[in-house]
Design an enzyme around this catalytic site. Structure first.
Site, PDB file in Angstrom:
ATOM      1  N   GLU A 103       6.846  62.276  22.556  1.00 26.49           N
ATOM      2  CA  GLU A 103       6.455  61.345  23.443  1.00 26.49           C
ATOM      3  C   GLU A 103       5.468  60.264  23.228  1.00 26.49           C
ATOM      4  O   GLU A 103       4.466  61.249  23.560  1.00 26.49           O
ATOM      5  CB  GLU A 103       7.698  61.814  24.585  1.00 26.49           C
ATOM      6  CG  GLU A 103       7.625  60.328  25.850  1.00 26.49           C
ATOM      7  CD  GLU A 103       7.657  61.186  28.190  1.00 26.49           C
ATOM      8  OE1 GLU A 103       6.556  61.833  27.420  1.00 26.49           O
ATOM      9  OE2 GLU A 103       7.980  60.510  27.793  1.00 26.49           O
ATOM     10  N   ASN A 155       9.899  52.635  27.187  1.00 20.54           N
ATOM     11  CA  ASN A 155       9.445  54.295  27.015  1.00 20.54           C
ATOM     12  C   ASN A 155      10.476  54.565  25.645  1.00 20.54           C
ATOM     13  O   ASN A 155      11.232  54.720  25.591  1.00 20.54           O
ATOM     14  CB  ASN A 155       9.694  55.203  27.827  1.00 20.54           C
ATOM     15  CG  ASN A 155       8.624  56.546  27.384  1.00 20.54           C
ATOM     16  OD1 ASN A 155       8.883  56.486  26.165  1.00 20.54           O
ATOM     17  ND2 ASN A 155       8.986  57.603  28.076  1.00 20.54           N
ATOM     18  N   LYS A 211      14.364  55.078  26.223  1.00 20.45           N
ATOM     19  CA  LYS A 211      14.057  56.425  27.246  1.00 20.45           C
ATOM     20  C   LYS A 211      15.405  56.008  28.417  1.00 20.45           C
ATOM     21  O   LYS A 211      14.868  54.703  29.890  1.00 20.45           O
ATOM     22  CB  LYS A 211      12.838  57.040  28.001  1.00 20.45           C
ATOM     23  CG  LYS A 211      13.163  58.143  29.049  1.00 20.45           C
ATOM     24  CD  LYS A 211      11.935  58.680  29.152  1.00 20.45           C
ATOM     25  CE  LYS A 211      11.670  59.721  30.275  1.00 20.45           C
ATOM     26  NZ  LYS A 211      10.360  60.116  29.367  1.00 20.45           N
ATOM     27  N   GLU A 223       6.239  56.233  35.937  1.00 26.60           N
ATOM     28  CA  GLU A 223       6.734  56.118  34.468  1.00 26.60           C
ATOM     29  C   GLU A 223       8.151  54.947  35.056  1.00 26.60           C
ATOM     30  O   GLU A 223       8.576  53.904  34.330  1.00 26.60           O
ATOM     31  CB  GLU A 223       7.939  57.426  33.915  1.00 26.60           C
ATOM     32  CG  GLU A 223       6.887  58.144  33.581  1.00 26.60           C
ATOM     33  CD  GLU A 223       7.395  58.410  32.051  1.00 26.60           C
ATOM     34  OE1 GLU A 223       8.337  58.209  30.995  1.00 26.60           O
ATOM     35  OE2 GLU A 223       8.186  59.798  32.372  1.00 26.60           O
ATOM     36  N   CYS A 277      11.451  63.394  26.563  1.00 28.03           N
ATOM     37  CA  CYS A 277      11.371  63.852  27.724  1.00 28.03           C
ATOM     38  C   CYS A 277      12.230  64.212  28.884  1.00 28.03           C
ATOM     39  O   CYS A 277      12.877  65.285  28.263  1.00 28.03           O
ATOM     40  CB  CYS A 277      10.503  63.846  28.001  1.00 28.03           C
ATOM     41  SG  CYS A 277       8.971  64.747  29.480  1.00 28.03           S
ATOM     42  N   ASN A 291       6.235  65.381  27.703  1.00 34.54           N
ATOM     43  CA  ASN A 291       4.823  65.230  28.250  1.00 34.54           C
ATOM     44  C   ASN A 291       5.248  65.697  29.601  1.00 34.54           C
ATOM     45  O   ASN A 291       5.708  65.385  30.286  1.00 34.54           O
ATOM     46  CB  ASN A 291       3.955  64.007  28.291  1.00 34.54           C
ATOM     47  CG  ASN A 291       3.312  63.658  27.476  1.00 34.54           C
ATOM     48  OD1 ASN A 291       3.199  63.470  27.366  1.00 34.54           O
ATOM     49  ND2 ASN A 291       3.910  63.309  26.582  1.00 34.54           N
TER      50      ASN A 291
HETATM   51  N1  CDT Z   1       7.562  62.876  30.724  1.00 37.17           N
HETATM   52  C1  CDT Z   1       8.857  63.114  31.134  1.00 37.17           C
HETATM   53  O1  CDT Z   1       9.258  62.395  31.240  1.00 37.17           O
HETATM   54  N2  CDT Z   1       7.892  64.235  32.036  1.00 37.17           N
HETATM   55  C2  CDT Z   1       8.506  65.121  32.908  1.00 37.17           C
HETATM   56  C3  CDT Z   1       7.812  65.841  33.734  1.00 37.17           C
HETATM   57  C4  CDT Z   1       7.579  64.821  35.420  1.00 37.17           C
HETATM   58  S1  CDT Z   1       8.423  64.565  36.341  1.00 37.17           S
HETATM   59  C5  CDT Z   1       7.926  63.423  37.470  1.00 37.17           C
HETATM   60  C6  CDT Z   1       9.901  65.906  32.219  1.00 37.17           C
HETATM   61  O2  CDT Z   1      10.434  65.991  32.983  1.00 37.17           O
HETATM   62  O3  CDT Z   1       9.085  66.618  31.740  1.00 37.17           O
END
Ligand code: CDT
Length: 312
Positions: A47, A110, A127, A146, A172, A197
């Site tokens: 990502e 995203n 996303k 995000e 993600c 991430n």
């Molecule tokens: N990038 C991403 O979506 N990360 C989320 C963690 C952050 S939730 C504040 C995940 O679900 O891994």
């Protein structure tokens, strides 16, 4: 019969804020070549693979914010990925921040793309499940903005023909939601590719945060098994600008079993020979949707439990 797709997950270690696109693309190219050297036809990058994970900061300067986005794909910076993919005859999944201007209005997503072995973009995904907040939260070392920097994807969860199978994408946080896999499962998906991430400490509850890596695999393994699909999950990980992120990139079979897993929190290529016919074992038995799913009854159950008011 066997439909073997030799697939790589190309995990990335940290991308520093000041790392140039050219340097980052150079790292991706190196991993693409390594994947090809190991016989892969497809490499799954992560990502937001072209920059540091910028949603951890409140960025007020619009020009600075825009600098993290791609306004075209391929762009000058990413063209080498397309050129090398074509030369090597390898496809790839790539996540990046997308900025498009529609009727003078900036739209930010995203996004991920799936590129075939001829360097053609055969699918685009934006996303849907955006975690975090739209306003900075007080007292945090790192934000997760995000919801501020992206709007929810408007393309659904498309499943396309490619690489000899039915291919789907997620990004993600999508991996934590059963809907993600089921919407693609209902389109007979055979491989779901996703990048992530995932910073430690993102929930703010120590008891939950200590399970971050467990929940990472749990959600992807459950999605794979319950929809009889391969899942390729590729991390960006390690200590990025002081924010520590989980790795453990994986390739998961339709049985839910992990068949390959990264062992570092750096750039690392893992591979597996994925038989796309393996899902049939489940799709024709325990997860024969036509035979066993009962969507016509789900509404009744929901009504009885009071989740929605009964029809008058
Ligand atoms: N990038 C991403 O979506 N990360 C989320 C963690 C952050 S939730 C504040 C995940 O679900 O891994």
């Amino acid at each position: 019969m066997m439909r073997k797709l030799i697939t790589a997950a190309a995990q990335m270690g940290p991308i520093a804020k000041l790392e140039t696109r050219a340097d980052t693309v150079g790292r991706l190219l190196e991993m693409m070549r390594e994947a090809k050297g190991r016989g892969c036809e497809l490499v799954v990058f992560t990502e937001l693979a072209l920059t540091t994970f910028f949603p951890r900061w409140m960025i007020e300067d619009e020009a600075e914010l825009d600098s993290y986005y791609e306004t075209e794909m391929p762009s000058a910076a990413t063209q080498p990925l397309f050129d090398e993919a074509k030369k090597l005859g390898i496809g790839f999944y790539l996540g990046y921040a997308e900025l498009r201007v529609e009727n003078g209005v900036k739209r930010r997503f995203n996004t991920s793309i799936l590129v075939n072995q001829k360097a053609q973009i055969i699918s685009t995904y934006r996303k849907v499940h955006l975690p975090g907040h739209s306003e900075p939260q007080p007292g945090r070392d790192f934000q997760h903005l995000e919801k501020r920097y992206f709007e929810p994807g408007d393309l659904g969860f498309p499943v396309v023909k490619g690489f000899g199978g039915n291919m789907g994408m997620a990004i993600c946080n999508d991996r934590r939601w059963p809907e993600t896999y089921r919407v693609m499962g209902l389109q007979d998906v055979e491989m779901v590719m996703l990048g992530y991430n995932t910073p430690f400490g993102h929930v703010g509850e120590q008891a939950m945060d200590s399970l971050t890596l467990f929940h990472n695999h749990l959600s992807m393994q459950a999605g794979a098994y319950q929809n009889a699909t391969w899942v390729v999950g590729t991390a960006k990980c390690g200590n990025e600008e002081g924010s520590k992120m989980g790795g453990q990139s994986v390739i998961i079979a339709p049985s839910g079993e992990i068949v390959a897993q990264a062992v570092t929190v750096e750039d690392e290529v893992i591979t597996a020979a994925c038989d796309l016919d393996l899902g049939k074992r489940y799709k024709e038995t325990v997860f024969d949707f036509a035979a066993h799913r009962r969507p016509e009854h789900y509404g009744l159950i929901v009504e009885r439990t009071g989740a929605i008011p009964p029809k008058s």
